[in-house]
Write an enzyme that holds these catalytic residues in place. Structure first.
Site, PDB file in Angstrom:
ATOM      1  CD  GLU A  79      -7.810  46.357   4.374  1.00 54.14           C
ATOM      2  OE1 GLU A  79      -7.540  45.211   4.011  1.00 54.14           O
ATOM      3  OE2 GLU A  79      -7.700  47.337   3.649  1.00 54.14           O
ATOM      4  CB  CYS A 111      -5.910  41.687   2.762  1.00 55.70           C
ATOM      5  SG  CYS A 111      -7.102  42.736   1.962  1.00 55.70           S
ATOM      6  CG  HIS A 233      -5.963  37.975   0.096  1.00 53.02           C
ATOM      7  ND1 HIS A 233      -6.886  38.137   1.108  1.00 53.02           N
ATOM      8  CD2 HIS A 233      -6.113  39.047  -0.727  1.00 53.02           C
ATOM      9  CE1 HIS A 233      -7.546  39.265   0.905  1.00 53.02           C
ATOM     10  NE2 HIS A 233      -7.101  39.838  -0.199  1.00 53.02           N
TER      11      HIS A 233
HETATM   12  N1  CAA Z   1     -20.582  36.289 -17.647  1.00 57.62           N
HETATM   13  C1  CAA Z   1     -19.464  35.681 -17.181  1.00 57.62           C
HETATM   14  N2  CAA Z   1     -18.297  36.346 -16.917  1.00 57.62           N
HETATM   15  C2  CAA Z   1     -18.287  37.666 -17.143  1.00 57.62           C
HETATM   16  C3  CAA Z   1     -19.414  38.358 -17.625  1.00 57.62           C
HETATM   17  C4  CAA Z   1     -20.596  37.603 -17.885  1.00 57.62           C
HETATM   18  N3  CAA Z   1     -21.711  38.204 -18.338  1.00 57.62           N
HETATM   19  N4  CAA Z   1     -19.082  39.665 -17.737  1.00 57.62           N
HETATM   20  C5  CAA Z   1     -17.793  39.779 -17.342  1.00 57.62           C
HETATM   21  N5  CAA Z   1     -17.301  38.583 -16.982  1.00 57.62           N
HETATM   22  C6  CAA Z   1     -15.972  38.267 -16.470  1.00 57.62           C
HETATM   23  C7  CAA Z   1     -14.853  38.977 -17.211  1.00 57.62           C
HETATM   24  O1  CAA Z   1     -14.498  38.288 -18.385  1.00 57.62           O
HETATM   25  C8  CAA Z   1     -13.760  38.950 -16.143  1.00 57.62           C
HETATM   26  O2  CAA Z   1     -13.175  37.666 -16.103  1.00 57.62           O
HETATM   27  P1  CAA Z   1     -11.560  37.519 -16.011  1.00 57.62           P
HETATM   28  O3  CAA Z   1     -11.130  38.324 -14.814  1.00 57.62           O
HETATM   29  O4  CAA Z   1     -11.351  36.065 -15.846  1.00 57.62           O
HETATM   30  O5  CAA Z   1     -11.035  38.112 -17.282  1.00 57.62           O
HETATM   31  C9  CAA Z   1     -14.543  39.106 -14.841  1.00 57.62           C
HETATM   32  O6  CAA Z   1     -15.899  38.790 -15.149  1.00 57.62           O
HETATM   33  C10 CAA Z   1     -14.487  40.498 -14.259  1.00 57.62           C
HETATM   34  O7  CAA Z   1     -14.869  41.392 -15.265  1.00 57.62           O
HETATM   35  P2  CAA Z   1     -14.124  42.783 -15.461  1.00 57.62           P
HETATM   36  O8  CAA Z   1     -12.649  42.566 -15.574  1.00 57.62           O
HETATM   37  O9  CAA Z   1     -14.812  43.563 -16.523  1.00 57.62           O
HETATM   38  O10 CAA Z   1     -14.439  43.375 -14.028  1.00 57.62           O
HETATM   39  P3  CAA Z   1     -14.464  44.834 -13.505  1.00 57.62           P
HETATM   40  O11 CAA Z   1     -13.666  45.754 -14.340  1.00 57.62           O
HETATM   41  O12 CAA Z   1     -15.878  45.173 -13.286  1.00 57.62           O
HETATM   42  O13 CAA Z   1     -13.715  44.712 -12.066  1.00 57.62           O
HETATM   43  C11 CAA Z   1     -12.330  43.989 -10.308  1.00 57.62           C
HETATM   44  C12 CAA Z   1     -13.202  43.562 -11.487  1.00 57.62           C
HETATM   45  C13 CAA Z   1     -11.138  44.812 -10.799  1.00 57.62           C
HETATM   46  C14 CAA Z   1     -11.833  42.767  -9.575  1.00 57.62           C
HETATM   47  C15 CAA Z   1     -13.196  44.862  -9.354  1.00 57.62           C
HETATM   48  O14 CAA Z   1     -14.237  44.073  -8.818  1.00 57.62           O
HETATM   49  C16 CAA Z   1     -12.425  45.490  -8.222  1.00 57.62           C
HETATM   50  O15 CAA Z   1     -11.847  46.547  -8.348  1.00 57.62           O
HETATM   51  N6  CAA Z   1     -12.429  44.810  -7.025  1.00 57.62           N
HETATM   52  C17 CAA Z   1     -11.774  45.312  -5.834  1.00 57.62           C
HETATM   53  C18 CAA Z   1     -10.268  45.152  -5.879  1.00 57.62           C
HETATM   54  C19 CAA Z   1      -9.820  43.718  -5.713  1.00 57.62           C
HETATM   55  O16 CAA Z   1     -10.476  42.891  -5.126  1.00 57.62           O
HETATM   56  N7  CAA Z   1      -8.585  43.439  -6.193  1.00 57.62           N
HETATM   57  C20 CAA Z   1      -8.008  42.110  -6.057  1.00 57.62           C
HETATM   58  C21 CAA Z   1      -6.519  42.134  -5.864  1.00 57.62           C
HETATM   59  S1  CAA Z   1      -6.099  43.229  -4.516  1.00 57.62           S
HETATM   60  C22 CAA Z   1      -6.375  42.303  -3.114  1.00 57.62           C
HETATM   61  O17 CAA Z   1      -6.483  41.114  -3.158  1.00 57.62           O
HETATM   62  C23 CAA Z   1      -6.473  43.039  -1.806  1.00 57.62           C
HETATM   63  C24 CAA Z   1      -7.929  43.140  -1.443  1.00 57.62           C
HETATM   64  O18 CAA Z   1      -8.467  42.256  -0.771  1.00 57.62           O
HETATM   65  C25 CAA Z   1      -8.672  44.302  -1.933  1.00 57.62           C
END
Ligand code: CAA
Length: 389
Positions: A79, A111, A233
């Protein structure tokens, strides 16, 4: 007759950016990345690497004379394509001198593309068992600088040979499917970084998993109590944990024997490489086969492929008895151990400035792999074998 994956190799660039450095740069607790997201490092391509060079480096070890002579089809899943018209597979075909009497095509569905490739390949080989199909998945996962997705970035490729009587895993013909038109993650043609609705993407991923698995069961696929290992995945390793939780809840008692140990070995490489989009599930499969201490011969693996946008597919495979003899675990570990850590400025320049370069240029040698991009001349990409075999 058994059809499935006969050989597998992975490649990831020789440089990485440590997520502790990313956390420091953004003033974030590093535990958010290492524990919350479950990632330690992201692989970073050098300016003379792209999806073609990563792919060529993954494919090269698989090219025995027997494979060269029997490859009828090359499927390149990506992609992060480098051309709107020409398949990236044709550059690999040229660089590696594959035989002319084969078809070469590029598959795209976020993906998920490589799984479409695997399924089409298995059906081709079921029809014509003497033929082999080469599946390549190669991607650079890039989000906006400073966005929440940045910590999940990565780069890498996987190459697989699909054949009759496979040496590694037999893929079962049943599969469960779920497609939905949704904007959870996308990349318009003018952008080098993806756009993502992160929370939505996680929700759709989990819904696709349970729906695809339910479809799989309706179609007579194996119950989870006949499954020993799971491979999801993996955009970041915490996602596998979320996926396992959703699947275990949907499956109830069928999944009672499965726990974190069923997918932990599939996370080893991804934690060090980052997301590799279309390659990610199969780098996870390779990680499972390479790193599982117990002998998996005769064991059954459940696999879930997800591509945003979106398509999900659940299917199963049985590991062949002598699979261990054909793994490349030592080469994969050596490659990952030999990587060099990048400083902030080099990471930012390589990851965010290089994709903006569109002019002709000669590229100094930075890549650690055997094949690299040497130049862009008159808008033609020129690849070379920099480090002879
Ligand atoms: N210590 C330990 N853990 C902590 C922490 C700390 N100090 N601070 C935060 N965390 C934890 C949170 O509790 C959370 O855990 P859970 O998910 O178990 O609740 C985790 O860290 C992530 O924190 P946030 O939810 O606040 O994270 P975020 O808002 O910054 O974003 C995300 C996370 C949405 C995955 C972001 O990284 C993102 O957009 N990633 C890209 C999209 C993605 O990968 N999506 C996955 C599904 S789509 C897919 O699979 C296709 C693909 O390949 C893209």
């Amino acid at each position: 007759n058994a059809v499935g994956i006969d050989d597998i190799a992975i490649y990831s660039p020789g440089h990485y950016y440590d997520l502790a450095d990313l956390a420091a740069a953004h003033g974030i607790d590093p535990a958010k990345y290492t524990k919350g997201i479950g990632q330690e490092r992201m692989a970073v391509p050098s300016p003379d690497e792209d999806i073609v060079t990563m792919a060529a480096n993954a494919v090269a070890p698989l090219l025995s004379d027997g494979v060269r002579d029997a490859v009828s089809t090359v499927i390149f899943a990506t992609e992060s394509g480098i051309d709107q018209s020409k398949s990236a597979g044709l550059f690999v075909h040229g660089v590696l001198g594959l035989r002319p009497n084969c078809r070469v095509v590029e598959f795209k569905q976020a993906c998920y593309g490589a799984t479409a490739g695997i399924q089409f390949a298995c059906d081709l080989v079921r029809q014509r068992p003497a033929e082999k199909v080469l599946i390549i998945a190669s991607d650079i996962a890039r989000y906006e600088r400073g966005s929440e997705g940045e910590c999940t970035q990565g780069a890498g490729a996987v190459a697989m040979v699909v054949s009759a009587n496979p040496r590694l895993i037999e893929i079962h013909p049943q599969s469960g499917l779920f497609s939905l038109d949704v904007m959870d993650f996308w990349r318009p043609n003018h952008r080098s970084a993806a756009l993502v609705d992160g929370k939505l993407s996680i929700d759709v991923y989990l819904r696709s998993l349970t729906e695809a698995w339910a479809d799989f069961r309706r179609k007579g696929g194996l119950p989870l109590d006949a499954v020993d290992k799971l491979c999801f995945h993996q955009p970041f390793t915490k996602m596998a944990k979320k996926a396992f939780g959703a699947l275990a809840e949907a499956a109830g008692p069928e999944a009672a024997h499965l726990g974190e140990a069923s997918y932990a070995d599939s996370q080893v490489y991804g934690r060090l490489i980052g997301n590799t989009y279309s390659a990610s599930l199969y780098i996870g499969l390779c990680s499972l086969l390479d790193n599982c201490a117990e002998n998996l011969g005769g064991r059954t693996i459940g696999l879930f492929s997800y591509g945003s946008g979106s398509v999900g597919e659940f299917f199963t495979a049985t590991v062949r008895p002598s699979y261990r003899r054909y793994l490349r675990a030592d080469a994969h570990r050596t490659m990952l151990d030999a990587r060099q850590r990048l400083d902030d400025a080099t990471y930012a320049a390589w990851f965010y400035e290089v994709p903006k370069q569109v002019e002709d240029r000669a590229l100094p040698q930075e890549a650690a792999g055997r094949f690299r991009l040497a130049a862009v001349e008159e808008q033609r990409r020129v690849y070379e074998e920099a480090i002879p075999e």
